[in-house]
Design a protein around this motif. Sequence first.
Motif, PDB file in Angstrom:
ATOM      1  N   ALA A 149       0.215   3.543 -30.750  1.00 12.20           N
ATOM      2  CA  ALA A 149      -1.186   3.972 -30.692  1.00 12.20           C
ATOM      3  C   ALA A 149      -1.756   4.158 -32.090  1.00 12.20           C
ATOM      4  O   ALA A 149      -2.918   3.814 -32.350  1.00 12.20           O
ATOM      5  CB  ALA A 149      -1.308   5.270 -29.897  1.00 12.20           C
ATOM      6  N   ASN A 152      -2.757   0.862 -33.436  1.00 14.02           N
ATOM      7  CA  ASN A 152      -4.035   0.399 -32.894  1.00 14.02           C
ATOM      8  C   ASN A 152      -5.209   1.019 -33.637  1.00 14.02           C
ATOM      9  O   ASN A 152      -6.250   0.383 -33.833  1.00 14.02           O
ATOM     10  CB  ASN A 152      -4.128   0.741 -31.403  1.00 14.02           C
ATOM     11  CG  ASN A 152      -3.220  -0.135 -30.554  1.00 14.02           C
ATOM     12  OD1 ASN A 152      -2.993  -1.297 -30.887  1.00 14.02           O
ATOM     13  ND2 ASN A 152      -2.703   0.408 -29.474  1.00 14.02           N
ATOM     14  N   TYR A 153      -5.042   2.251 -34.067  1.00 15.04           N
ATOM     15  CA  TYR A 153      -6.123   2.906 -34.811  1.00 15.04           C
ATOM     16  C   TYR A 153      -6.273   2.332 -36.214  1.00 15.04           C
ATOM     17  O   TYR A 153      -7.367   2.363 -36.783  1.00 15.04           O
ATOM     18  CB  TYR A 153      -5.896   4.418 -34.856  1.00 15.04           C
ATOM     19  CG  TYR A 153      -6.335   5.105 -33.592  1.00 15.04           C
ATOM     20  CD1 TYR A 153      -7.647   4.998 -33.140  1.00 15.04           C
ATOM     21  CD2 TYR A 153      -5.442   5.852 -32.833  1.00 15.04           C
ATOM     22  CE1 TYR A 153      -8.055   5.609 -31.966  1.00 15.04           C
ATOM     23  CE2 TYR A 153      -5.836   6.470 -31.654  1.00 15.04           C
ATOM     24  CZ  TYR A 153      -7.152   6.339 -31.232  1.00 15.04           C
ATOM     25  OH  TYR A 153      -7.559   6.935 -30.058  1.00 15.04           O
ATOM     26  N   VAL A 155      -6.035  -0.849 -36.856  1.00 16.84           N
ATOM     27  CA  VAL A 155      -6.884  -2.008 -36.577  1.00 16.84           C
ATOM     28  C   VAL A 155      -8.323  -1.565 -36.336  1.00 16.84           C
ATOM     29  O   VAL A 155      -9.279  -2.198 -36.803  1.00 16.84           O
ATOM     30  CB  VAL A 155      -6.349  -2.808 -35.375  1.00 16.84           C
ATOM     31  CG1 VAL A 155      -7.272  -3.973 -35.051  1.00 16.84           C
ATOM     32  CG2 VAL A 155      -4.936  -3.318 -35.659  1.00 16.84           C
ATOM     33  N   SER A 205      -2.426  -6.856 -34.388  1.00 18.56           N
ATOM     34  CA  SER A 205      -2.351  -6.459 -32.978  1.00 18.56           C
ATOM     35  C   SER A 205      -1.089  -7.002 -32.316  1.00 18.56           C
ATOM     36  O   SER A 205      -0.449  -6.306 -31.517  1.00 18.56           O
ATOM     37  CB  SER A 205      -3.592  -6.955 -32.237  1.00 18.56           C
ATOM     38  OG  SER A 205      -4.772  -6.386 -32.770  1.00 18.56           O
ATOM     39  N   ILE A 208       1.818  -4.898 -33.445  1.00 18.17           N
ATOM     40  CA  ILE A 208       1.823  -3.600 -32.783  1.00 18.17           C
ATOM     41  C   ILE A 208       2.373  -3.724 -31.365  1.00 18.17           C
ATOM     42  O   ILE A 208       3.169  -2.890 -30.916  1.00 18.17           O
ATOM     43  CB  ILE A 208       0.395  -3.011 -32.771  1.00 18.17           C
ATOM     44  CG1 ILE A 208      -0.022  -2.636 -34.194  1.00 18.17           C
ATOM     45  CG2 ILE A 208       0.323  -1.784 -31.863  1.00 18.17           C
ATOM     46  CD1 ILE A 208      -1.491  -2.360 -34.341  1.00 18.17           C
ATOM     47  N   ARG A 209       1.958  -4.767 -30.635  1.00 17.80           N
ATOM     48  CA  ARG A 209       2.474  -4.965 -29.276  1.00 17.80           C
ATOM     49  C   ARG A 209       3.979  -5.221 -29.293  1.00 17.80           C
ATOM     50  O   ARG A 209       4.704  -4.729 -28.421  1.00 17.80           O
ATOM     51  CB  ARG A 209       1.747  -6.125 -28.607  1.00 17.80           C
ATOM     52  CG  ARG A 209       0.314  -5.792 -28.176  1.00 17.80           C
ATOM     53  CD  ARG A 209      -0.213  -6.820 -27.196  1.00 17.80           C
ATOM     54  NE  ARG A 209      -0.367  -8.131 -27.818  1.00 17.80           N
ATOM     55  CZ  ARG A 209      -1.459  -8.543 -28.432  1.00 17.80           C
ATOM     56  NH1 ARG A 209      -2.513  -7.745 -28.524  1.00 17.80           N
ATOM     57  NH2 ARG A 209      -1.527  -9.753 -28.955  1.00 17.80           N
ATOM     58  N   GLU A 212       5.656  -1.965 -29.856  1.00 22.39           N
ATOM     59  CA  GLU A 212       5.583  -1.153 -28.658  1.00 22.39           C
ATOM     60  C   GLU A 212       6.653  -1.561 -27.654  1.00 22.39           C
ATOM     61  O   GLU A 212       7.315  -0.707 -27.048  1.00 22.39           O
ATOM     62  CB  GLU A 212       4.197  -1.271 -28.034  1.00 22.39           C
ATOM     63  CG  GLU A 212       3.957  -0.331 -26.869  1.00 22.39           C
ATOM     64  CD  GLU A 212       2.514  -0.377 -26.399  1.00 22.39           C
ATOM     65  OE1 GLU A 212       2.167   0.429 -25.515  1.00 22.39           O
ATOM     66  OE2 GLU A 212       1.742  -1.217 -26.909  1.00 22.39           O
TER      67      GLU A 212
END
Length: 217
Positions: A149, A152-153, A155, A205, A208-209, A212
């Motif tokens: 998370a 994501n911030y 980005v 992104s 990040i995925r 995760e």
Amino acid sequence: MIWDWNWALEILPQLLTQGLLVTVQATLGGAVLAFALGLVVALLRRSRRAYISRPVGAVMEFIRSTPLLVQLFVLYYVLPDFGFKMTALTTGIIGLGVHYAAYTSEVYRAGIDGVPKGQWEAAIALNMPRPYTWISIVLPQAVRRALPALGNYVVAIFKESPQLSVITVVDVVGLARGVGSESFRYLEPMTIAGLFFLLIAIPASMLIRRMERRLDT
């Protein structure tokens, strides 16, 4: 010609070395501040003292409920009247950091709440000092849960950085707009600026995925 390759190649180095550099500086600076301040806020909001947790919660709610653009305007144009004067880029970094700290604090709080209750009880049973429990047991797990998370911030901060133009920060979009106004050709500079965002945001992104999925295993 609708698209001028010669003109695009001519302005590319300027957009890359001047505009994009400022955008990256604002993004990284804002993200570091948001992560650090968000963690402090999350811990303060867990305080058992209502005179600490409630005012902090009210301030964060106020920040989340007001636009970033207004906050930047106040920081840059209003605070100097009270003796607080900073450079435009510094103001932008602080504005981005404080604004997104209101969101990262919730991410940290969710991560802390996700630590199994049994680990808290085990630390108490072993008579571990409370600071040691937080630093060595709770926070490492909470931060690990929060990493996707938080990414994501980063980005999101990157994509919000063009708003700093309201306080005269010349990022890649602002520089592209300036180049376009000088030449009366906006297609090439604005397209290049948009491509910069795509080339950075999409791989970030995807990373990040992937992170995760790895943390979920």
